[in-house]
Design a protein around this motif. Structure first.
Motif, PDB file in Angstrom:
ATOM      1  N   ASP A 183      -3.340  -0.899 -12.299  1.00 19.51           N
ATOM      2  CA  ASP A 183      -2.893  -1.742 -11.187  1.00 19.51           C
ATOM      3  C   ASP A 183      -1.970  -1.027 -10.212  1.00 19.51           C
ATOM      4  O   ASP A 183      -1.274  -1.673  -9.423  1.00 19.51           O
ATOM      5  CB  ASP A 183      -2.183  -2.981 -11.736  1.00 19.51           C
ATOM      6  CG  ASP A 183      -0.984  -2.624 -12.617  1.00 19.51           C
ATOM      7  OD1 ASP A 183      -0.854  -1.446 -12.994  1.00 19.51           O
ATOM      8  OD2 ASP A 183      -0.181  -3.532 -12.912  1.00 19.51           O
ATOM      9  N   ARG A 184      -1.928   0.303 -10.244  1.00 17.90           N
ATOM     10  CA  ARG A 184      -1.077   1.053  -9.326  1.00 17.90           C
ATOM     11  C   ARG A 184      -1.885   2.160  -8.656  1.00 17.90           C
ATOM     12  O   ARG A 184      -2.790   2.733  -9.262  1.00 17.90           O
ATOM     13  CB  ARG A 184       0.094   1.719 -10.069  1.00 17.90           C
ATOM     14  CG  ARG A 184       1.139   0.766 -10.634  1.00 17.90           C
ATOM     15  CD  ARG A 184       2.212   1.581 -11.348  1.00 17.90           C
ATOM     16  NE  ARG A 184       3.236   0.759 -11.955  1.00 17.90           N
ATOM     17  CZ  ARG A 184       4.344   0.351 -11.333  1.00 17.90           C
ATOM     18  NH1 ARG A 184       4.553   0.699 -10.077  1.00 17.90           N
ATOM     19  NH2 ARG A 184       5.237  -0.386 -11.967  1.00 17.90           N
ATOM     20  N   PRO A 185      -1.548   2.508  -7.420  1.00 18.20           N
ATOM     21  CA  PRO A 185      -2.143   3.715  -6.829  1.00 18.20           C
ATOM     22  C   PRO A 185      -1.582   4.956  -7.524  1.00 18.20           C
ATOM     23  O   PRO A 185      -0.380   5.016  -7.823  1.00 18.20           O
ATOM     24  CB  PRO A 185      -1.696   3.637  -5.369  1.00 18.20           C
ATOM     25  CG  PRO A 185      -0.468   2.805  -5.377  1.00 18.20           C
ATOM     26  CD  PRO A 185      -0.637   1.806  -6.490  1.00 18.20           C
ATOM     27  N   ILE A 186      -2.441   5.910  -7.785  1.00 14.48           N
ATOM     28  CA  ILE A 186      -2.036   7.095  -8.551  1.00 14.48           C
ATOM     29  C   ILE A 186      -2.169   8.339  -7.696  1.00 14.48           C
ATOM     30  O   ILE A 186      -3.208   8.585  -7.064  1.00 14.48           O
ATOM     31  CB  ILE A 186      -2.878   7.234  -9.829  1.00 14.48           C
ATOM     32  CG1 ILE A 186      -2.649   6.025 -10.740  1.00 14.48           C
ATOM     33  CG2 ILE A 186      -2.521   8.524 -10.569  1.00 14.48           C
ATOM     34  CD1 ILE A 186      -3.426   6.074 -12.024  1.00 14.48           C
ATOM     35  N   ILE A 187      -1.100   9.125  -7.684  1.00 11.55           N
ATOM     36  CA  ILE A 187      -1.052  10.405  -6.976  1.00 11.55           C
ATOM     37  C   ILE A 187      -1.065  11.512  -8.020  1.00 11.55           C
ATOM     38  O   ILE A 187      -0.336  11.456  -9.016  1.00 11.55           O
ATOM     39  CB  ILE A 187       0.213  10.498  -6.113  1.00 11.55           C
ATOM     40  CG1 ILE A 187       0.243   9.366  -5.084  1.00 11.55           C
ATOM     41  CG2 ILE A 187       0.309  11.857  -5.435  1.00 11.55           C
ATOM     42  CD1 ILE A 187       1.620   9.089  -4.534  1.00 11.55           C
ATOM     43  N   LEU A 188      -1.874  12.517  -7.800  1.00 13.65           N
ATOM     44  CA  LEU A 188      -2.010  13.623  -8.747  1.00 13.65           C
ATOM     45  C   LEU A 188      -1.483  14.911  -8.141  1.00 13.65           C
ATOM     46  O   LEU A 188      -1.808  15.258  -7.008  1.00 13.65           O
ATOM     47  CB  LEU A 188      -3.486  13.808  -9.125  1.00 13.65           C
ATOM     48  CG  LEU A 188      -3.829  15.050  -9.965  1.00 13.65           C
ATOM     49  CD1 LEU A 188      -3.202  14.968 -11.354  1.00 13.65           C
ATOM     50  CD2 LEU A 188      -5.344  15.224 -10.057  1.00 13.65           C
ATOM     51  N   MET A 189      -0.665  15.636  -8.931  1.00 13.63           N
ATOM     52  CA  MET A 189      -0.314  17.016  -8.636  1.00 13.63           C
ATOM     53  C   MET A 189      -0.862  17.877  -9.770  1.00 13.63           C
ATOM     54  O   MET A 189      -0.659  17.554 -10.946  1.00 13.63           O
ATOM     55  CB  MET A 189       1.198  17.216  -8.528  1.00 13.63           C
ATOM     56  CG  MET A 189       1.871  16.412  -7.437  1.00 13.63           C
ATOM     57  SD  MET A 189       3.668  16.779  -7.291  1.00 13.63           S
ATOM     58  CE  MET A 189       3.617  18.392  -6.472  1.00 13.63           C
ATOM     59  N   PHE A 205      -4.430  13.341  -3.819  1.00 11.40           N
ATOM     60  CA  PHE A 205      -4.018  14.619  -4.389  1.00 11.40           C
ATOM     61  C   PHE A 205      -2.889  15.205  -3.545  1.00 11.40           C
ATOM     62  O   PHE A 205      -2.968  15.239  -2.312  1.00 11.40           O
ATOM     63  CB  PHE A 205      -5.190  15.598  -4.416  1.00 11.40           C
ATOM     64  CG  PHE A 205      -4.826  16.961  -4.937  1.00 11.40           C
ATOM     65  CD1 PHE A 205      -4.624  17.170  -6.294  1.00 11.40           C
ATOM     66  CD2 PHE A 205      -4.668  18.027  -4.069  1.00 11.40           C
ATOM     67  CE1 PHE A 205      -4.270  18.413  -6.777  1.00 11.40           C
ATOM     68  CE2 PHE A 205      -4.310  19.284  -4.538  1.00 11.40           C
ATOM     69  CZ  PHE A 205      -4.118  19.475  -5.900  1.00 11.40           C
ATOM     70  N   LEU A 206      -1.835  15.676  -4.213  1.00  7.85           N
ATOM     71  CA  LEU A 206      -0.650  16.211  -3.553  1.00  7.85           C
ATOM     72  C   LEU A 206      -0.362  17.610  -4.080  1.00  7.85           C
ATOM     73  O   LEU A 206      -0.293  17.826  -5.297  1.00  7.85           O
ATOM     74  CB  LEU A 206       0.547  15.293  -3.819  1.00  7.85           C
ATOM     75  CG  LEU A 206       1.914  15.726  -3.281  1.00  7.85           C
ATOM     76  CD1 LEU A 206       1.907  15.782  -1.758  1.00  7.85           C
ATOM     77  CD2 LEU A 206       3.006  14.775  -3.782  1.00  7.85           C
ATOM     78  N   HIS A 207      -0.208  18.557  -3.170  1.00  9.33           N
ATOM     79  CA  HIS A 207       0.135  19.926  -3.569  1.00  9.33           C
ATOM     80  C   HIS A 207       1.116  20.471  -2.544  1.00  9.33           C
ATOM     81  O   HIS A 207       0.806  20.515  -1.348  1.00  9.33           O
ATOM     82  CB  HIS A 207      -1.113  20.807  -3.624  1.00  9.33           C
ATOM     83  CG  HIS A 207      -0.905  22.084  -4.377  1.00  9.33           C
ATOM     84  ND1 HIS A 207      -0.858  22.131  -5.751  1.00  9.33           N
ATOM     85  CD2 HIS A 207      -0.725  23.355  -3.950  1.00  9.33           C
ATOM     86  CE1 HIS A 207      -0.674  23.391  -6.145  1.00  9.33           C
ATOM     87  NE2 HIS A 207      -0.579  24.143  -5.068  1.00  9.33           N
ATOM     88  N   LEU A 208       2.299  20.910  -2.993  1.00  7.51           N
ATOM     89  CA  LEU A 208       3.394  21.200  -2.081  1.00  7.51           C
ATOM     90  C   LEU A 208       3.766  22.671  -1.958  1.00  7.51           C
ATOM     91  O   LEU A 208       4.740  22.992  -1.290  1.00  7.51           O
ATOM     92  CB  LEU A 208       4.635  20.393  -2.496  1.00  7.51           C
ATOM     93  CG  LEU A 208       4.486  18.883  -2.368  1.00  7.51           C
ATOM     94  CD1 LEU A 208       5.776  18.188  -2.770  1.00  7.51           C
ATOM     95  CD2 LEU A 208       4.096  18.486  -0.955  1.00  7.51           C
TER      96      LEU A 208
END
Length: 364
Positions: free
Chosen positions: A190-196, A265-268
């Motif tokens: 039930d949540r939006p998921i961000i992946l690193m 997708f998150l990559h910093l």
């Protein structure tokens, strides 16, 4: 052609450099080349190349060791522990070309004196500073061919070395848009998921990712990776993302399903040599949020719409929100991703090495 790929992490790790070079090695072997791989792990089924185990001490052992030239990191210490075994296993006359991205110790071992030496191919998976730096151990660098994984490296080194611009690739039979499997990974439904997908080291800026996601009320952050800053990252997430953070370590075989089970997708990292994870996420249909640079725009092409100045937290949070608003709208394979298929990339390696061998033969 008889080719050797050598790297301490082969079959022990599935990080960017290992994945990239093993994928090239496997594709070349399946296309009929004679390929040997030397690494510190164990043999794996279903690989087309021949594997030879060469022992090394795992890099985690060296995390608290002092860093100084040429032992500049825990991976350099690991590389030094790999080189003696490589010297014992390596017979230069057996190969037409030896390929690595590890400097300095593996590089030195492969360049040892021999009556018949293979071409030395260095790949800039971890940066191109060995090719252009002139201080300390970098003065010992030499190669017959330099594979530049981005245009910046090509421009900087083409006057000094015989170069080819060859990006990394992606397995399009494994990474593609598809149904999520959140229950498999214990993710909330039930949540939006961000992946690193990042190592816990300073240059990957995972802690900055934790701080940015903490600004979103309901988002859940998953980090697939390990490294020296793992405890600091977990402690920060415990404070800023209670109940909204999960750190995992997965086998390479599980990564495609992981990408398909998240929303963005998150990559910093501010400037990756290439970054396999960008095109794995892109091939999986995810919005790719990263630091805006000419290099990353070259990699992603039409998929570069979610890049921003990630050092500006407000801009970063806004871009993450934009990516999540699009959601996991995976309508099909992204346009332009086909140029990164591993058979295509391996063909470019083969053509480059064949050209260098032909030039050597003509000189002789």
């Amino acid at each position: 052609m008889k080719l050797l790929f050598a790297l301490p992490g082969f079959h022990s790790y599935d990080r960017g450099a290992e994945v990239a070079l093993l994928s090239v090695a496997d594709a070349l072997a399946r296309d009929g080349e004679s390929v040997t791989v030397m690494g510190s792990g164990e043999d794996r089924p279903d690989t087309a190349y021949r594997f030879r185990h060469v022992p090394s001490i795992r890099r985690e052992t060296f995390e608290s060791f002092p860093h100084f030239p040429p032992f500049r990191s825990e991976t350099a210490w690991e590389d030094a522990s790999f080189a003696p075994g490589l010297l014992g296993a390596y017979r230069p006359g057996d190969y037409d070309a030896a390929i690595t991205c590890s400097f300095p110790f593996t590089h030195w071992a492969l360049r040892r004196p021999a009556a018949r030496k293979p071409l030395q191919i260095f790949v800039t998976q971890n940066g191109d500073w060995p090719a252009y730096a002139s201080n300390s151990e970098y003065r010992s660098f030499g190669c017959d061919g330099l594979v530049c994984t981005n245009p910046d490296y090509l421009e900087r080194n083409r006057a000094k070395w015989n170069c080819a611009l060859i990006p990394n690739g992606v397995d399009l039979e494994r990474f593609y848009p598809g149904a999520a499997e959140r229950a498999r990974f214990g993710f909330p439904e039930d949540r939006p998921i961000i992946l690193m997908v990042s190592a816990f080291i300073a240059t990957k800026r995972v802690l900055e990712g934790i701080r940015a996601v903490a600004q979103l009320d309901d988002a859940f952050l998953v980090v697939a990776g390990d490294g020296p800053l793992r405890d600091e990252g977990q402690a920060l997430a415990d404070v800023l993302l209670p109940g909204r953070f999960k750190r995992i370590s997965l086998k390479a075989t599980e990564m495609p399903a992981l990408y398909r089970s998240v929303d963005a997708f998150l990559h910093l990292s501010l400037l990756e040599s290439f970054g396999n994870v960008f095109i794995e996420a892109w091939a999986s249909g995810l919005p790719v949020i990263g630091h805006d640079s000419d290099r990353l725009r070259w990699i992603l092409g039409a998929g570069a719409e979610y890049l921003c100045d990630t050092e500006n937290q407000a801009a970063l949070v806004a871009m993450v929100q934009k990516g999540l608003a699009r959601g996991a709208a995976r309508s099909g394979r992204p346009e332009g991703i086909e140029r990164f298929s591993w058979p295509t990339i391996a063909g470019q390696y083969r053509d480059f090495i064949a050209r260098l061998l032909a030039e050597r033969a003509s000189v002789r």
